[in-house]
Scaffold this motif. Structure first.
Motif, PDB file in Angstrom:
ATOM      1  N   VAL A  25      -0.935   4.816  -0.596  1.00 52.53           N
ATOM      2  CA  VAL A  25      -2.071   4.793  -1.533  1.00 52.53           C
ATOM      3  C   VAL A  25      -3.021   3.694  -1.122  1.00 52.53           C
TER       4      VAL A  25
ATOM      5  N   LEU B 184      -1.193  11.457  -8.531  1.00 54.87           N
ATOM      6  CA  LEU B 184      -2.189  10.995  -7.574  1.00 54.87           C
ATOM      7  C   LEU B 184      -2.868  12.221  -6.982  1.00 54.87           C
TER       8      LEU B 184
ATOM      9  N   VAL C  72      -4.732   1.444  -6.562  1.00 54.51           N
ATOM     10  CA  VAL C  72      -4.576   2.191  -7.822  1.00 54.51           C
ATOM     11  C   VAL C  72      -4.245   1.253  -8.965  1.00 54.51           C
TER      12      VAL C  72
ATOM     13  N   SER D  62       0.795  -1.227   0.000  1.00 55.69           N
ATOM     14  CA  SER D  62       0.000   0.000   0.000  1.00 55.69           C
ATOM     15  C   SER D  62       0.831   1.283   0.000  1.00 55.69           C
TER      16      SER D  62
END
Lengths: 515, 584
Positions: free
Chosen positions: A275, A258, A278, A239
């Motif tokens: 994140v 982003l 994605v 992540s």
């Protein structure tokens, strides 16, 4: 015969010279004392100024005296004549010692701080005159740069001047260096500049391939090529999205792609942020003008990261250079500068089989230039590592076994590696701290790497197994491994003097593998 | 005749040529009593430099021979056992003198020009205006036109060398001037250009590293080849094998074996090795070494040229001789040499007998019987006053050109300009020297025809202005300048000869001058064919060591501050340092 000339004997001469010297010394000491008395009384008048003149003329390198003169001049509000005289003094001093840092500096200081109407054009002429007398006085070259800037001398004129100097003797680092400065400052027309400059260097190379000055300049010319891309790899791990760059990100550049811009960085080549989930996101790098400098899709790796952007025209010129270097090497197979430049050019242009040719010529260089053997070893290490990166589309398993590496390069590109095999290299002169990027590495093999200690070994948080067989590591440095908290297994053999007891002290969940 | 010269000397030197002067200085320097005579009112003999007027006087003397004083065969000063040998006549050795003017005695006045034009053209208002412009132009142009009267009026600005020579920067003369401290008496300028004649044009020879780097005449590979060859020659030592097998071959054959391009061959063979097609390989290598080892000491070529002409150099040595007590007497001829038992006892001069232990004689003054069969010919010389350089650049050049002649010795061409104080501004001096085959005019013809414009110029022909000629050279790629035009223009760019002088004189350097002389008489050669002074220095050294085998040859002369005056009786004026006291 009457009145014949008689030559003094050497003893008589020496005695006379000694007496003279002693007299001078007395005078010198007395004057110096006199000046400091003036200063301690806070004198800032003409007399005080005069007091240090004779001393400086015989020894222009007493910085304190120059500083005292500066103090006086600032208070006195000197007349035009006084300024003239001050400049004349520096001129006289430079005749005594043309390489006096303080005299050159003082002259510049007077013109910039005291003289209300400095005549910089006159200074430029002075520099020209001076450099004609001593073409390699770098003090004067430095001063000339300042002067040329002040009188806004067109770059073309200065380039013409340096060319003139180079043509009269091209073994002149200062002149070549000034050219590089002028080109950098001009900033424009770089391409055509390079082409004409390279042909100048070529001429020097064929005239005297053993003179270093022009080769250094050529290296500057080639070295100015920027590698094509910024981003090597963009990946998501646990992540977190990681961006690995090929070079430092300039301060005013930004990463976009982003929702927000809060990128953190490990150093300026490794950037990351949290994140959620994605897919197919494109990450961009933009410059200060919001132009895209580079972009990449997530989970992509760029194997051609070490290729350079070279215009077609320049490529043609460089290829021609490569050919003429080859000719030069046929005539002078032992010219190390030609050989090294050949390697560098080859590596820049990357024609077919370039890698093998580079390695082969580096081998030759190590023979003809043994004093710089380690430099060539390190260069070879870099080329080999870059070559591995160019030939592999994943860095999960890195095998650099038996590459003859003596140094580490681009270790940050192995950030995602889990297994790294560096066995059978020579790491005796390397700093192990370079491994700090291998934070995800679980299995590291340093077998037969001529290690004698583990100093600076970084805290690798995921390291589980380390192979240290066939090294001769001293007892004291094993402690370094304590920083690797997950370390479970250390492979050693009976070549090591390490005792089981020490190893037990390092890893709690002992799994010492002693084959 | 009344004569206050002392009558006893250790060394008497007759003639102030180069070799004689060096020997005189060396003898005086080690404390010998030296008398130095020259029958002329100038120093140097065949090594002299002249103003234009003095040259004319010298030529007159050469043409007429000098009236000899009646020499008595018996004199009360000569004892019975002694023999008196008459001194020779220096001027009888200069032959084939040819003097030519190529400019009018006086320039036509502007009025004459105008009237000449008037008869040719009909007057129309427009033309008349043109004419006016033309006249103004002519007036201005007159400054640049030369006539004999104008040149003669500037005659004192010339220093015309009878024996133009250069010094190798590391040659024996330069080393001698330095080691003996005589260099302070002379000033020099670097030759800054070596030219060669190739494919019917003049080219600058790249001879130093900087030249090779900057030249556009040779390609990259050639640059390396040239540098390699030059390095090879510089580093050559007899024990290495580089020239093995070429010991009895020519330099040309060696160069061919190295695969040099024709261009490079030419540069190396004719300009750097200063050789020709038949020069033996090892001689050529030695010459190349000599050339290269002198490079970079004072400039970009190996050569120095004495300011004010080569005639200065013998005088420098004379000055040192005088400083150490040598006695000088110009305009003083020696009449005869007194010999007894194959030994010179004295000379007779102006009715005095001057005794000596050693007699040093220039060949020009030597009695014919001392000379034996010494050749009377040898050198072909040409002196040309020209109106511009043979190859103009934006700066004044000092040039050496070895003009190659197929199968023969090259013609040595030296060009010097006004900044060396050998000619007035606006003019150049061109010296040519070669080995005599026929006579000077014919021997030098190839170079004269190739380099100079030697037709009569009446002073009205319009010539391309010297100041602007550099800009007139057609640029490459200039379509308007066709090839023929270029050649014509080139012809017009050649320097115009204003005045030319040719003569032949003897060259005795290859002849053993000690064959027919009494044991303590030493003959000195006149100027030799070589471009440098090596021969003169070598000869002077060998004469000196014959006279004083155990003494040092020209040890360093002390500077004024190292001297003190030893006063015996009547004190003269105190010795004063010529140098200013040094600044503290």
């Amino acid at each position: 015969m009457h009145n014949r000339l008689k030559v003094r004997t050497t003893e008589a001469q020496k005695a006379a010279a000694d007496r003279e010297k002693e007299k001078k010394l007395q005078l010198y000491r007395k004057s110096l004392k006199n000046v400091f008395e003036h200063r301690s009384h806070g004198d800032h008048d003409d007399l005080a100024l005069k007091s240090s003149e004779g001393l400086l003329r015989s020894n222009p390198d007493i910085v304190t005296l120059w500083n005292y003169r500066k103090e006086i001049l600032l208070r006195l509000n000197p007349s035009k004549e006084m300024i003239e005289e001050e400049l004349y003094l520096t001129e006289k001093c430079l005749q005594v010692n043309p390489k006096s840092y303080s005299a050159w500096y003082h002259r510049n200081w007077v013109l910039e701080n005291v003289d209300p109407n400095p005549d910089w054009n006159k200074e430029l002429l002075l520099c020209t005159k001076y450099l004609k007398m001593d073409e390699r006085n770098f003090h004067c070259w430095d001063y000339r740069q300042i002067v040329a800037l002040k009188c806004q001398e067109p770059h073309e004129n200065e380039l013409k001047f340096t060319l003139e100097m180079i043509e009269s003797n091209f073994s002149n680092y200062s002149a070549w260096h000034y050219r590089s400065k002028l080109f950098s400052a001009a900033g424009k027309d770089e391409e055509s500049t390079k082409i004409s400059e390279l042909s100048l260097v070529e001429s020097a190379a064929f005239t005297d391939p053993f003179d270093q000055s022009a080769w250094i300049y050529q290296r500057w010319l080639i070295g100015k090529l920027e590698p094509s891309k910024y981003i090597y790899n963009a990946s998501i791990i646990e992540s977190k999205i990681y961006l690995i760059l090929n070079r430092n990100l300039p301060n005013n550049y930004k990463i976009i792609g982003l929702d927000n811009n809060n990128w953190e960085h490990f150093d300026s080549k490794i950037w990351f942020k949290e994140v959620d989930c994605v897919d197919n996101i494109e990450i961009k790098i933009i410059n200060e003008l919001n132009q895209v400098e580079d972009k990449i899709l997530i989970n992509n790796i760029r194997q051609d990261i070490f290729n350079f952007i070279i215009s077609e025209q320049l490529q043609l010129v460089m290829k021609a250079q490569l050919d003429s270097l080859q000719q030069l090497l046929e005539m002078e197979p032992e010219s190390k500068w030609a050989l090294l430049t050949y390697v560098l050019l080859l590596y820049t242009l990357k024609p077919k089989n370039y890698f093998e040719k580079c390695i082969e010529n580096l081998k030759l260089l190590k023979v003809i230039d043994t004093l710089r053997k380690n430099y060539y070893n390190d260069l070879e290490s870099r080329y080999r590592i870059e070559n591995w990166i160019a030939n592999n589309n994943s860095t999960e398993f890195v095998t650099l076994k038996g590459y003859g590496l003596t140094a580490f390069y681009h270790m940050h590109m192995f950030l995602f590696s889990k297994h790294i095999d560096l066995s059978d290299n020579d790491l005796s002169k390397s700093n192990l701290n370079h491994f700090k990027y291998l934070t995800m590495c679980k299995h590291l093999s340093l077998k037969n790497c001529q290690l004698v200690n583990l100093n600076n070994f970084p805290a690798l948080q995921n390291l589980e197994i380390i192979d240290l067989r066939e090294n001769q590591i001293q007892d004291t440095s094993w402690e370094e491994l304590k920083k690797c908290k997950l370390l479970k297994s250390i492979l050693v053999d009976n070549k090591q003097t390490v005792t089981e007891k020490i190893l037990q002290g390092i890893i709690q969940s002992i799994n010492i593998n002693d084959e | 005749m009344e004569d206050d010269l002392p009558s006893k000397y250790e060394v008497i030197v007759i003639g102030t040529g180069m070799t004689e002067s060096i020997v005189a200085a060396a003898a005086s320097r080690i404390g010998k009593r030296v008398l130095h005579l020259d029958r002329n009112d100038y120093y140097g003999g065949m090594w002299a430099s002249f103003t234009f007027e003095a040259l004319q006087k010298w030529l007159d003397e050469c043409r007429n021979g000098k009236t000899e004083g009646s020499v008595k065969t018996s004199s009360p000063l000569v004892q019975d056992s002694e023999k008196s040998v008459t001194i020779g006549n220096q001027f009888s050795t200069v032959f084939n003198i040819e003097e030519k003017w190529f400019i009018p005695e006086k320039l036509p006045s502007v009025g004459n020009l105008l009237s000449a034009k008037n008869t040719q053209t009909e007057d129309s208002p427009k033309e008349s205006k043109d004419k006016q412009n033309e006249t103004e132009a002519t007036l201005k142009y007159n400054d640049k036109l030369w006539c004999q009267a104008k040149l003669k009026s500037l005659g004192r600005k010339f220093n015309l060398d009878l024996a133009p020579k250069l010094l190798f920067s590391r040659g024996t003369l330069v080393e001698l001037l330095i080691s003996s401290n005589i260099s302070r008496y002379a000033e020099f300028r670097c030759v800054n250009r070596i030219l060669t004649w190739q494919s019917d044009k003049l080219e600058t020879v790249p001879c130093s590293r900087a030249d090779v780097f900057a030249t556009k005449n040779v390609g990259l590979i050639e640059k390396r080849q040239l540098m390699q060859l030059l390095t090879l020659c510089v580093e050559y030592k007899p024990e290495n094998d580089e020239f093995k097998g070429f010991e009895d071959k020519t330099l040309k054959q060696y160069l061919e074996s190295k695969g040099l391009t024709e261009n490079l061959m030419h540069y190396v063979l004719y300009a750097i090795a200063m050789s020709n097609d038949t020069t033996p390989c090892m001689v050529g290598v030695e010459r190349t070494q000599r050339f290269l080892s002198s490079l970079g000491r004072y400039g970009n070529t190996p050569f120095l040229w004495p300011m004010y002409g080569t005639g200065e150099l013998p005088q420098c040595f004379c000055r040192l001789c005088a400083v150490f007590g040598g006695v000088y007497h110009l305009k003083r001829a020696a009449d005869s040499v007194i010999v007894e038992n194959n030994e010179c006892k004295a000379i007779l001069s102006d009715g005095s007998r001057l005794d000596c232990d050693h007699l040093v004689l220039g060949v020009a003054d030597a009695p014919p019987e001392f000379l034996g069969s010494v050749p009377k010919s040898g050198l072909s010389r040409g002196i040309f006053i020209i109106d511009r350089s043979i190859s103009t650049t934006d700066k004044e050049s000092l040039t050496l050109l070895q003009f190659p002649i197929k199968g023969k010795e090259p013609i040595t061409v030296i060009e010097a300009g006004p900044s060396t104080h050998v000619c007035p501004s606006g003019l150049y001096l061109l010296h040519m020297t070669t080995k005599q085959i026929d006579n000077a005019i014919n021997d030098l013809k190839p170079a004269v025809e190739a380099l100079l414009h030697s037709e009569y110029a009446d002073g009205t022909t319009s010539r391309i202005d010297t100041d602007t000629q550099a800009t007139q050279t057609p640029k490459e790629g200039d379509s308007s300048a066709t090839k023929t035009e270029f050649v014509i223009q080139n012809e017009a760019l050649k320097p115009q000869v204003l005045y030319a002088l040719y003569f032949n004189c003897p060259e005795t350097s290859e002849y053993d001058l000690s064959q027919n002389v009494p044991s303590n008489v030493h003959l000195c050669s006149g100027p030799d064919l070589e471009v440098d002074y090596e021969f003169a220095v070598k000869q002077a050294k060998s004469i000196f060591s014959k006279m004083y085998p155990d003494s040092e040859f020209l040890p360093r002369a002390p500077d004024p501050e190292e001297l003190s005056l030893e006063v015996d009786e009547a004190a003269g004026p105190p010795f004063q340092s010529s140098e200013e006291p040094k600044e503290e």
